[in-house]
Design an enzyme around this catalytic site. Structure first.
Site, short mmCIF file in Angstrom:
data_model
loop_
_atom_site.label_atom_id
_atom_site.label_comp_id
_atom_site.label_asym_id
_atom_site.label_seq_id
_atom_site.Cartn_x
_atom_site.Cartn_y
_atom_site.Cartn_z
N CYS A 1 -16.90 -0.84 -18.54
CA CYS A 1 -17.23 -0.48 -17.16
C CYS A 1 -18.61 -1.00 -16.76
O CYS A 1 -19.56 -0.89 -17.53
CB CYS A 1 -17.19 1.05 -17.02
SG CYS A 1 -17.58 1.62 -15.35
N CYS B 1 -14.68 3.02 -21.21
CA CYS B 1 -16.03 3.07 -20.65
C CYS B 1 -16.90 1.90 -21.08
O CYS B 1 -17.79 1.46 -20.34
CB CYS B 1 -16.72 4.39 -21.05
SG CYS B 1 -15.88 5.86 -20.39
N CYS C 1 -23.38 5.82 -15.33
CA CYS C 1 -22.36 6.83 -14.99
C CYS C 1 -22.83 8.19 -15.49
O CYS C 1 -23.05 8.39 -16.69
CB CYS C 1 -21.03 6.45 -15.64
SG CYS C 1 -19.75 7.71 -15.45
N GLU D 1 0.82 -1.21 0.00
CA GLU D 1 0.00 0.00 0.00
C GLU D 1 0.86 1.27 0.00
O GLU D 1 0.51 2.26 -0.64
CB GLU D 1 -0.95 0.00 1.21
CG GLU D 1 -2.08 -1.00 1.11
CD GLU D 1 -3.01 -0.73 -0.05
OE1 GLU D 1 -3.24 0.46 -0.37
OE2 GLU D 1 -3.51 -1.69 -0.66
N CYS E 1 -11.42 2.89 -15.60
CA CYS E 1 -11.74 4.32 -15.45
C CYS E 1 -10.44 5.12 -15.29
O CYS E 1 -10.21 5.79 -14.28
CB CYS E 1 -12.67 4.53 -14.25
SG CYS E 1 -13.42 6.17 -14.17
#
Length: 343
Positions: free
Chosen positions: A200, A197, A206, A35, A190
């Site tokens: 997605c 798109c 969206c 992370e 994205c």
């Protein structure tokens, strides 16, 4: 979007990333390191660094007992070096305060160096499965577009709205998968430019896509011309190697080893006289520009070959002779490695 999590998880089950190095033999330590490395850095860039880091520091106590130079050495080229310094500090603090066991509550994690709200939540969610909400750059982009959240993420009002939306959407079930899924969607579909798109799961709902305003979300800070600073870096070479100096812990490239710097090339002879250098030759290496968030740094490297190092008056106690063909374990910035390769 009451089914947001369900649709996202269905997409993740089919398309999400499940074989990343830190997803194997998962421990809080391995997740934490990943992370930190992934902050502002793409997965493909991180993977080889992560593998090398884990090979050298497979456990937290080994990292804690290492020198800062060795930690920074394995970070060379990854950038944002404060992350490496904080990683090292956190390992030492966890050894001292938690007997080497990584804490797994949001509050305890946020109190450690280099761990903010979103990073702490990611560690908690992935390692414990507890409800915890992340909001990294990928998530901000997804939410800003899907819900057409106005403004720049750096603005407090916009950031508050994004956090509220993120918290409302985070489910109580399959939290680790959801956390990975929403990061994956931002990284793989994205994307900042040329988003895919058509792939997605939220294409039909969206709000930015429906209004053909994808490129307007999230809002961006108006571009402005960055100031330019100039510096001359001295690549001083003798039979003992190339002279490097350790930079202060604060400021750019904190804690890394770099070349002596001058604000003006004309100061070379003054520097040489002050430090007892007998210059045999001076060659200008190719200039380069390094851009930081607030300014451009134009660098002119000068390759100085000196007669020998026996009479040199050490510029600082934290100076060393570095041999590229037999390098010491030191942290170098990407700029320094480029200049070493160009000489």
């Amino acid at each position: 979007m009451q089914d947001f999590a369900a649709r996202l998880l269905a997409w993740f089950d089919q398309h999400g990333r499940k074989n990343l190095p830190w997803q194997q033999d998962m421990t809080p330590y391995r997740v934490w390191v990943s992370e930190i490395m992934l902050q502002q850095t793409q997965v493909t860039t991180v993977i080889p660094y992560y593998d090398n880091f884990m090979a050298r520091f497979p456990r937290l106590e080994i990292l804690a007992n290492a020198s800062q130079d060795e930690v920074l050495h394995l970070w060379t080229g990854l950038g944002y070096y404060a992350r490496a310094r904080n990683l090292h500090k956190t390992a030492q603090q966890v050894m001292a305060d938690y007997s080497g066991v990584m804490p797994l509550t949001q509050a305890e994690l946020e109190a450690l160096p280099g761990i903010g709200r979103s990073t702490a939540a990611a560690i908690v969610a992935i390692c414990t499965g507890q409800h915890a909400t992340i909001l990294d750059g990928n998530v901000k982009r997804v939410l800003a577009r899907v819900f057409r959240i106005e403004g720049r993420p750096g603005q407090s009002r916009t950031l508050k709205a994004l956090w509220q939306q993120a918290e409302q959407l985070t489910p109580d079930q399959r939290v680790p998968d959801y956390t990975q899924a929403i990061m994956d969607l931002g990284a793989m579909v994205c994307t900042r430019s040329s988003p895919r798109c058509q792939l997605c799961p939220f294409e039909s709902s969206c709000r930015a896509y429906q209004t053909q305003t994808i490129d307007q979300y999230p809002g961006r800070k108006p571009k402005k011309d960055l100031p330019v600073r100039q510096v001359t870096m001295l690549v001083i070479e003798s039979g003992d190697g190339i002279l490097l100096e350790k930079r202060p812990q604060s400021g750019i490239w904190g804690g890394l080893w770099s070349f002596p710097e001058l604000t003006k090339e004309a100061e070379v002879h003054t520097y040489a006289e002050k430090h007892g250098l007998r210059i045999r030759s001076t060659v200008s290496l190719p200039p380069l520009r390094h851009t930081f968030s607030h300014y451009h740094l134009d660098i002119q490297p000068l390759h100085l070959k000196i007669a020998d190092s026996s009479g040199i008056r050490e510029p600082e106690a934290n100076a060393t002779w570095f041999k590229p063909e037999n390098p010491k374990t030191l942290g170098l910035s990407g700029v320094v490695t480029k200049i070493l390769e160009s000489r």
